[in-house]
Design a protein around this motif. Structure first.
Motif, PDB file in Angstrom:
ATOM      1  N   ILE A   1      62.128   4.590  37.729  1.00  0.00           N
ATOM      2  CA  ILE A   1      60.692   4.725  37.954  1.00  0.00           C
ATOM      3  C   ILE A   1      60.078   3.337  37.860  1.00  0.00           C
ATOM      4  O   ILE A   1      60.141   2.689  36.829  1.00  0.00           O
ATOM      5  N   ASN A   2      59.511   2.866  38.952  1.00  0.00           N
ATOM      6  CA  ASN A   2      58.977   1.511  38.933  1.00  0.00           C
ATOM      7  C   ASN A   2      57.458   1.484  38.942  1.00  0.00           C
ATOM      8  O   ASN A   2      56.847   0.529  39.386  1.00  0.00           O
ATOM      9  N   LYS A   3      56.863   2.571  38.452  1.00  0.00           N
ATOM     10  CA  LYS A   3      55.417   2.576  38.266  1.00  0.00           C
ATOM     11  C   LYS A   3      55.136   2.429  36.781  1.00  0.00           C
ATOM     12  O   LYS A   3      55.334   3.355  36.003  1.00  0.00           O
ATOM     13  N   GLN A   4      54.714   1.254  36.371  1.00  0.00           N
ATOM     14  CA  GLN A   4      54.430   0.983  34.973  1.00  0.00           C
ATOM     15  C   GLN A   4      52.936   1.174  34.720  1.00  0.00           C
ATOM     16  O   GLN A   4      52.104   0.606  35.421  1.00  0.00           O
ATOM     17  N   ILE A   5      52.596   1.966  33.729  1.00  0.00           N
ATOM     18  CA  ILE A   5      51.204   2.244  33.403  1.00  0.00           C
ATOM     19  C   ILE A   5      50.865   1.584  32.081  1.00  0.00           C
ATOM     20  O   ILE A   5      51.533   1.814  31.070  1.00  0.00           O
ATOM     21  N   ASP A   6      49.850   0.747  32.085  1.00  0.00           N
ATOM     22  CA  ASP A   6      49.404   0.110  30.848  1.00  0.00           C
ATOM     23  C   ASP A   6      47.906   0.366  30.653  1.00  0.00           C
ATOM     24  O   ASP A   6      47.245   0.972  31.505  1.00  0.00           O
ATOM     25  N   LEU A   7      47.373  -0.107  29.534  1.00  0.00           N
ATOM     26  CA  LEU A   7      45.978   0.161  29.205  1.00  0.00           C
ATOM     27  C   LEU A   7      45.032  -0.426  30.243  1.00  0.00           C
ATOM     28  O   LEU A   7      44.047   0.217  30.637  1.00  0.00           O
ATOM     29  N   GLN A   8      45.325  -1.644  30.708  1.00  0.00           N
ATOM     30  CA  GLN A   8      44.413  -2.261  31.666  1.00  0.00           C
ATOM     31  C   GLN A   8      44.365  -1.491  32.976  1.00  0.00           C
ATOM     32  O   GLN A   8      43.311  -1.393  33.616  1.00  0.00           O
ATOM     33  N   GLU A   9      45.498  -0.916  33.369  1.00  0.00           N
ATOM     34  CA  GLU A   9      45.493  -0.110  34.594  1.00  0.00           C
ATOM     35  C   GLU A   9      44.658   1.152  34.392  1.00  0.00           C
ATOM     36  O   GLU A   9      43.946   1.589  35.294  1.00  0.00           O
ATOM     37  N   ILE A  10      44.732   1.746  33.206  1.00  0.00           N
ATOM     38  CA  ILE A  10      43.920   2.927  32.905  1.00  0.00           C
ATOM     39  C   ILE A  10      42.434   2.581  33.019  1.00  0.00           C
ATOM     40  O   ILE A  10      41.652   3.293  33.661  1.00  0.00           O
ATOM     41  N   ILE A  11      42.037   1.463  32.399  1.00  0.00           N
ATOM     42  CA  ILE A  11      40.628   1.052  32.420  1.00  0.00           C
ATOM     43  C   ILE A  11      40.159   0.786  33.845  1.00  0.00           C
ATOM     44  O   ILE A  11      39.107   1.279  34.277  1.00  0.00           O
ATOM     45  N   SER A  12      40.936   0.025  34.589  1.00  0.00           N
ATOM     46  CA  SER A  12      40.539  -0.342  35.956  1.00  0.00           C
ATOM     47  C   SER A  12      40.452   0.860  36.872  1.00  0.00           C
ATOM     48  O   SER A  12      39.495   1.008  37.644  1.00  0.00           O
ATOM     49  N   ALA A  13      41.466   1.738  36.794  1.00  0.00           N
ATOM     50  CA  ALA A  13      41.493   2.916  37.672  1.00  0.00           C
ATOM     51  C   ALA A  13      40.337   3.854  37.367  1.00  0.00           C
ATOM     52  O   ALA A  13      39.696   4.392  38.273  1.00  0.00           O
ATOM     53  N   CYS A  14      40.050   4.054  36.081  1.00  0.00           N
ATOM     54  CA  CYS A  14      38.959   4.957  35.701  1.00  0.00           C
ATOM     55  C   CYS A  14      37.616   4.410  36.157  1.00  0.00           C
ATOM     56  O   CYS A  14      36.774   5.157  36.683  1.00  0.00           O
ATOM     57  N   ASN A  15      37.389   3.121  35.963  1.00  0.00           N
ATOM     58  CA  ASN A  15      36.112   2.549  36.377  1.00  0.00           C
ATOM     59  C   ASN A  15      35.934   2.594  37.887  1.00  0.00           C
ATOM     60  O   ASN A  15      34.860   2.939  38.391  1.00  0.00           O
ATOM     61  N   PHE A  16      36.991   2.280  38.628  1.00  0.00           N
ATOM     62  CA  PHE A  16      36.875   2.310  40.090  1.00  0.00           C
ATOM     63  C   PHE A  16      36.611   3.723  40.583  1.00  0.00           C
ATOM     64  O   PHE A  16      35.702   3.962  41.380  1.00  0.00           O
ATOM     65  N   PHE A  17      37.388   4.667  40.097  1.00  0.00           N
ATOM     66  CA  PHE A  17      37.284   6.042  40.593  1.00  0.00           C
ATOM     67  C   PHE A  17      35.963   6.696  40.200  1.00  0.00           C
ATOM     68  O   PHE A  17      35.215   7.196  41.048  1.00  0.00           O
ATOM     69  N   PHE A  18      35.649   6.682  38.902  1.00  0.00           N
ATOM     70  CA  PHE A  18      34.471   7.416  38.443  1.00  0.00           C
ATOM     71  C   PHE A  18      33.162   6.737  38.843  1.00  0.00           C
ATOM     72  O   PHE A  18      32.180   7.416  39.154  1.00  0.00           O
ATOM     73  N   LYS A  19      33.139   5.401  38.881  1.00  0.00           N
ATOM     74  CA  LYS A  19      31.920   4.714  39.314  1.00  0.00           C
ATOM     75  C   LYS A  19      31.660   4.959  40.796  1.00  0.00           C
ATOM     76  O   LYS A  19      30.521   5.217  41.211  1.00  0.00           O
ATOM     77  N   SER A  20      32.701   4.892  41.608  1.00  0.00           N
ATOM     78  CA  SER A  20      32.511   5.094  43.053  1.00  0.00           C
ATOM     79  C   SER A  20      32.096   6.527  43.354  1.00  0.00           C
ATOM     80  O   SER A  20      31.219   6.762  44.201  1.00  0.00           O
ATOM     81  N   GLN A  21      32.696   7.493  42.665  1.00  0.00           N
ATOM     82  CA  GLN A  21      32.318   8.889  42.894  1.00  0.00           C
ATOM     83  C   GLN A  21      30.885   9.147  42.435  1.00  0.00           C
ATOM     84  O   GLN A  21      30.134   9.876  43.091  1.00  0.00           O
ATOM     85  N   PHE A  22      30.490   8.545  41.297  1.00  0.00           N
ATOM     86  CA  PHE A  22      29.121   8.720  40.830  1.00  0.00           C
ATOM     87  C   PHE A  22      28.130   8.141  41.833  1.00  0.00           C
ATOM     88  O   PHE A  22      27.082   8.750  42.130  1.00  0.00           O
ATOM     89  N   ASN A  23      28.415   6.960  42.363  1.00  0.00           N
ATOM     90  CA  ASN A  23      27.502   6.329  43.312  1.00  0.00           C
ATOM     91  C   ASN A  23      27.317   7.182  44.568  1.00  0.00           C
ATOM     92  O   ASN A  23      26.205   7.279  45.101  1.00  0.00           O
ATOM     93  N   GLU A  24      28.403   7.823  45.028  1.00  0.00           N
ATOM     94  CA  GLU A  24      28.290   8.717  46.183  1.00  0.00           C
ATOM     95  C   GLU A  24      27.425   9.926  45.847  1.00  0.00           C
ATOM     96  O   GLU A  24      26.569  10.349  46.631  1.00  0.00           O
ATOM     97  N   GLU A  25      27.645  10.508  44.670  1.00  0.00           N
ATOM     98  CA  GLU A  25      26.866  11.661  44.251  1.00  0.00           C
ATOM     99  C   GLU A  25      25.393  11.281  44.066  1.00  0.00           C
ATOM    100  O   GLU A  25      24.488  12.034  44.462  1.00  0.00           O
ATOM    101  N   TYR A  26      25.153  10.121  43.492  1.00  0.00           N
ATOM    102  CA  TYR A  26      23.787   9.670  43.252  1.00  0.00           C
ATOM    103  C   TYR A  26      23.015   9.521  44.574  1.00  0.00           C
ATOM    104  O   TYR A  26      21.872   9.968  44.692  1.00  0.00           O
ATOM    105  N   LYS A  27      23.653   8.892  45.555  1.00  0.00           N
ATOM    106  CA  LYS A  27      22.993   8.696  46.853  1.00  0.00           C
ATOM    107  C   LYS A  27      22.704  10.027  47.541  1.00  0.00           C
ATOM    108  O   LYS A  27      21.668  10.189  48.184  1.00  0.00           O
ATOM    109  N   LYS A  28      23.615  10.971  47.384  1.00  0.00           N
ATOM    110  CA  LYS A  28      23.497  12.238  48.108  1.00  0.00           C
ATOM    111  C   LYS A  28      22.501  13.187  47.461  1.00  0.00           C
ATOM    112  O   LYS A  28      21.793  13.919  48.163  1.00  0.00           O
ATOM    113  N   PHE A  29      22.404  13.181  46.116  1.00  0.00           N
ATOM    114  CA  PHE A  29      21.615  14.208  45.433  1.00  0.00           C
ATOM    115  C   PHE A  29      20.410  13.685  44.645  1.00  0.00           C
ATOM    116  O   PHE A  29      19.394  14.363  44.558  1.00  0.00           O
ATOM    117  N   TYR A  30      20.516  12.520  44.031  1.00  0.00           N
ATOM    118  CA  TYR A  30      19.508  12.141  43.059  1.00  0.00           C
ATOM    119  C   TYR A  30      18.600  10.992  43.481  1.00  0.00           C
ATOM    120  O   TYR A  30      17.457  10.907  43.022  1.00  0.00           O
TER     121      TYR A  30
END
Length: 394
Positions: free
Chosen positions: A278-307
């Motif tokens: 398995i050559n996919k190594q998961i570390d803390l920094q990847e968790i932080i980066s992935a969460c911020n990219f995913f949840f911030k981008s999804q929130f921005n889409e929701e904000y533009k569409k609804f709020y």
């Protein structure tokens, strides 16, 4: 070797992790406990009340219990328990004015003829908690989505074609293609003689539960809201869902808790007889980066569409946006999560091209998804559910 990180979690909006139980006025009441000036939602145990009366109650209480038992009337029994609720209190919660008004208008119309069912959250004793499995599920979605976005265009297109075919063939929309996406995105293979669990890169991550104070709870009503672009407001549709929750900062409760993330590096370096690893190594920094990219981008889409274009009942959502915008996408210590029920499908699935939601049909036609939001009515202000801010403490 294990890397252990302590994480502070601060709910920004209310979080509901359901216990699977629905409570009726035979399980709770609204009272002013401990000389409080405001009514609270008080969850009690009918078994504790009965045992207390049988063991040490007065003759009058025992006779009342006998009489109400002989009546075989669920409404009379509910009134009896509410009268003696103080003998079986398990925990109490703040309530919104909206719920107090609803309770007052409905409670006398009959237990099973009103809409006072409350969705309970998970508790450890009197303390509400967020299970580590819920946090890990949110982290997993963010990392998988990031891995999918990072694929070469040829591999991405190949998976998109697989997903489209599976969607057409899968009338029940079971999402069978998601495993294929995961395997490709994380460079996993099917290896004969090895359990899939042993090939899962996420098995190296352990996340603990996090408890909150028993005082930090809220009961409120949910509403299904759509944006009216002509009136510039969120319009609430008929929806009768009441729920317990862990209130967040924007629901006037500055509560926080902590959990740990343990990353076992040894479980990420699996070598198999055929040379595959398995050559996919998961570390803390990847968790932080992935969460911020995913949840911030999804929130921005929701904000533009609804709020974004709404004028009323969204002041607290504007405050939420400021908090979310203040977290840098390249932060090394802070990250976003959206947890629990009513988090909306966009936050628990891969990016839009691969999304395969279950939607109702009307007159034989499949209805579109994502046209409304389930929000908490916090005394006239709408709040999306489940937003949490996490900070690395060490």
């Amino acid at each position: 070797m294990k890397e252990i990180y302590k994480i502070k979690i601060e709910p920004l909006t209310a979080v509901h992790i359901g216990s699977g139980n629905s409570l009726l006025p035979i399980d709770y009441t609204l009272e002013k406990p401990n000389n409080s000036t405001e009514k609270h939602y008080v969850k009690f145990s009918s078994d504790k009340i009965i045992n207390s009366i049988l063991e040490s109650g007065t003759a009058q209480q025992k006779q009342e219990l006998q009489n109400v038992s002989d009546l075989n009337d669920i409404n009379a029994l509910a009134k009896f328990f509410r009268k003696y609720f103080y003998l079986g209190v398990e925990y109490d919660s703040r309530v919104t004015k909206d719920f107090i008004n609803l309770y007052s208008s409905k409670i006398n119309s009959g237990l099973f003829e009103n809409s006072l069912e409350v969705n309970q959250i998970l508790h450890n004793g009197a303390k509400p908690y967020i299970p580590g499995s819920s946090i890990k599920g949110a982290v997993r979605t963010a990392i998988l989505n990031q891995a999918l976005m990072d694929l070469p265009q040829e591999s991405y297109d190949e998976l998109l074609e697989v997903a489209d075919k599976e969607k057409q063939q899968d009338s029940k929309k079971s999402g069978r293609y998601e495993k294929k996406i995961q395997n490709k995105a994380l460079l996993m293979l099917s290896v004969k003689g090895f359990d899939d669990a042993k090939l899962d890169p996420f098995r190296c991550i352990e996340i603990s539960d996090c408890e909150f104070s028993a005082r930090n709870q809220l009961v409120a009503r949910m509403e299904n809201a759509k944006i009216d672009k002509f009136k510039k407001e969120l319009c609430s549709e008929s929806m009768q869902i009441i729920a317990e929750s862990i209130p967040g900062k924007l629901a006037d409760c500055k509560t926080a808790s902590g959990f740990t993330i343990r990353i076992n590096e040894d479980l990420q370096n699996i070598e198999l007889p055929n040379g595959f690893c398995i050559n996919k190594q998961i570390d803390l920094q990847e968790i932080i980066s992935a969460c911020n990219f995913f949840f911030k981008s999804q929130f921005n889409e929701e904000y533009k569409k609804f709020y974004k274009d709404a004028y009323e009942s969204v002041d607290k959502i504007f405050e939420l946006k400021k908090i979310i915008d203040s977290i840098p996408e390249n932060s090394e210590t802070e990250f976003l999560l959206r947890l629990g029920r009513w988090s909306q499908i966009e936050y628990v699935t891969f990016e839009n091209n691969f999304r395969n939601p279950k939607t109702p049909t009307k007159k034989g036609r499949e209805m579109p998804f994502g046209t409304s939001r389930t929000v908490l009515n916090y005394d006239g202000q709408y709040l999306p559910m489940g937003w949490c801010k996490c900070s690395v403490e060490n």
